[in-house]
Design a protein around this motif. Structure first.
Motif, short mmCIF file in Angstrom:
data_model
loop_
_atom_site.label_atom_id
_atom_site.label_comp_id
_atom_site.label_asym_id
_atom_site.label_seq_id
_atom_site.Cartn_x
_atom_site.Cartn_y
_atom_site.Cartn_z
N ALA A 186 2.72 49.67 17.53
CA ALA A 186 4.13 49.55 17.93
C ALA A 186 4.25 49.44 19.45
N CYS A 187 3.51 50.27 20.17
CA CYS A 187 3.54 50.20 21.64
C CYS A 187 3.03 48.84 22.13
N TYR A 188 1.93 48.40 21.53
CA TYR A 188 1.37 47.09 21.87
C TYR A 188 2.39 45.98 21.54
N GLY A 189 3.01 46.09 20.37
CA GLY A 189 3.98 45.10 19.95
C GLY A 189 5.20 45.05 20.85
N ILE A 190 5.62 46.18 21.39
CA ILE A 190 6.76 46.20 22.31
C ILE A 190 6.39 45.46 23.59
N GLY A 191 5.17 45.67 24.10
CA GLY A 191 4.74 44.95 25.29
C GLY A 191 4.71 43.46 25.07
N LEU B 88 4.19 50.06 27.37
CA LEU B 88 5.62 50.36 27.44
C LEU B 88 6.16 50.15 28.85
N ALA B 89 5.38 50.57 29.85
CA ALA B 89 5.80 50.37 31.24
C ALA B 89 5.87 48.89 31.58
N THR B 90 4.90 48.12 31.09
CA THR B 90 4.92 46.67 31.32
C THR B 90 6.16 46.04 30.69
N ALA B 91 6.50 46.48 29.49
CA ALA B 91 7.70 45.96 28.82
C ALA B 91 8.94 46.25 29.65
N ALA B 92 9.03 47.46 30.19
CA ALA B 92 10.20 47.84 31.00
C ALA B 92 10.31 46.96 32.24
N VAL B 93 9.19 46.70 32.89
CA VAL B 93 9.21 45.87 34.10
C VAL B 93 9.56 44.42 33.75
N ILE B 94 9.00 43.92 32.66
CA ILE B 94 9.30 42.55 32.24
C ILE B 94 10.78 42.36 31.95
N LEU B 95 11.39 43.34 31.30
CA LEU B 95 12.79 43.23 30.90
C LEU B 95 13.78 43.60 32.00
N ARG B 96 13.29 44.16 33.09
CA ARG B 96 14.19 44.66 34.14
C ARG B 96 15.21 43.62 34.63
N PRO B 97 14.81 42.36 34.84
CA PRO B 97 15.82 41.38 35.29
C PRO B 97 16.97 41.20 34.32
N PHE B 98 16.70 41.32 33.01
CA PHE B 98 17.77 41.22 32.03
C PHE B 98 18.68 42.45 32.10
N LEU B 99 18.05 43.61 32.22
CA LEU B 99 18.81 44.86 32.19
C LEU B 99 19.64 45.07 33.45
N THR B 100 19.24 44.44 34.55
CA THR B 100 20.00 44.55 35.79
C THR B 100 20.96 43.39 36.00
N GLY B 101 20.99 42.48 35.02
CA GLY B 101 21.94 41.37 35.10
C GLY B 101 21.46 40.17 35.88
N ARG B 102 20.21 40.17 36.33
CA ARG B 102 19.70 39.03 37.08
C ARG B 102 19.42 37.83 36.19
N LEU B 103 19.17 38.09 34.89
CA LEU B 103 18.97 37.01 33.93
C LEU B 103 19.88 37.24 32.75
N PRO B 104 20.47 36.18 32.17
CA PRO B 104 21.29 36.35 30.97
C PRO B 104 20.41 36.75 29.79
#
Length: 249
Positions: A172-177, A222-238
């Motif tokens: 699951a952790c691997y899959g989230i990344g 999990l940390a990699t997933a958070a960094v990858i998604l950060r632009p979406f979560l901060t509104g920089r990407l739709p």
């Protein structure tokens, strides 16, 4: 939760159940054709690849998959590094042991595993989740369903329940990344390759990684997933779109 979100969850669960049905069906049908031993595993994975191809084709998701894209830019390549490092951790410094029927057939079988699991989970399921959930929700649920699909090992292997449950958590952790990477870049080609390579080194490693190191890799995914998604979560990407893409798709 809205009806649409329940439908998305139901769809994701149904797809994984369908894959499990393909596995069990192949196990039952292949011996009737005289297929046995190692070739039975190949037949099962060919059946899963066929299912994945049918699903992606019917849903018109080849372009969105990025399976035929050779390059998505330096940012995408950089975010592949943690997954490549995990592959190497299992192989270095102890190395790999060649088990029957040899490296070649192991590589072929695990490439088929990587192909069918990535197309089904990171393309078919994730694209449906993308329509109904935000980035974090879509990625987390896709990863969770990917982890839960490994409960099938209780029916297809002799592994103990605690070993299977641990594998569910790690998967699951691997899959989230992997889902975070696909959500942002829509480039499943390298995910197929690193997934197959990870299975290859994990299975054929001379010395399995200690549990503490495996736990660290899970946190890293999990940390990699958070960094990858950060632009979406901060509104920089739709949230409904991937990053600008290079190459063909």
């Amino acid at each position: 939760m809205t009806v649409d979100r329940w439908r998305a969850l139901g769809f994701g669960a149904a797809v994984h159940v369908l894959r499990f049905g393909a596995i069990m069906g192949a196990f039952a049908f292949a011996p009737l054709l005289g297929i046995s031993g190692w070739h039975l595993g190949l037949a099962v994975n060919f059946a899963c690849v066929l299912l994945a191809v049918v699903l992606v084709t019917v849903r018109g998701q080849w372009r969105a998959s990025g399976l035929f894209s050779l390059w998505r830019g330096r940012a995408a390549a950089l975010f592949l590094v943690p997954f490549v490092v995990e592959v190497l951790l299992w192989a270095v410094p102890s190395g790999l042991v060649e088990r029957p029927p040899g490296f070649g057939l192991w590589a072929l079988t695990l490439l088929l595993v990587g192909l069918n699991e990535e197309l089904i989970s990171r393309v078919v399921v994730l694209e449906r989740m993308r329509r109904s959930f935000g980035p974090a929700g879509a990625v987390a649920l896709t990863g969770a369903l990917f982890g839960l699909q490994h409960l099938s090992a209780l029916a297809t292997t002799a592994r103990t329940a605690d070993d299977v449950l641990l594998n569910v958590l790690v998967s699951a952790c691997y899959g989230i990344g992997l889902a975070a990477f696909q959500y942002r870049f829509r480039w499943v080609l390298p995910l197929v390759l690193v997934h197959a390579a990870a299975d290859f080194t994990t299975i054929l490693s001379v010395n399995p990684l200690p549990d503490a190191v495996v736990a660290i890799t899970c946190v890293a995914f999990l940390a990699t997933a958070a960094v990858i998604l950060r632009p979406f979560l901060t509104g920089r990407l739709p949230s409904a779109a991937a990053e600008p893409q290079a190459g063909t798709s």
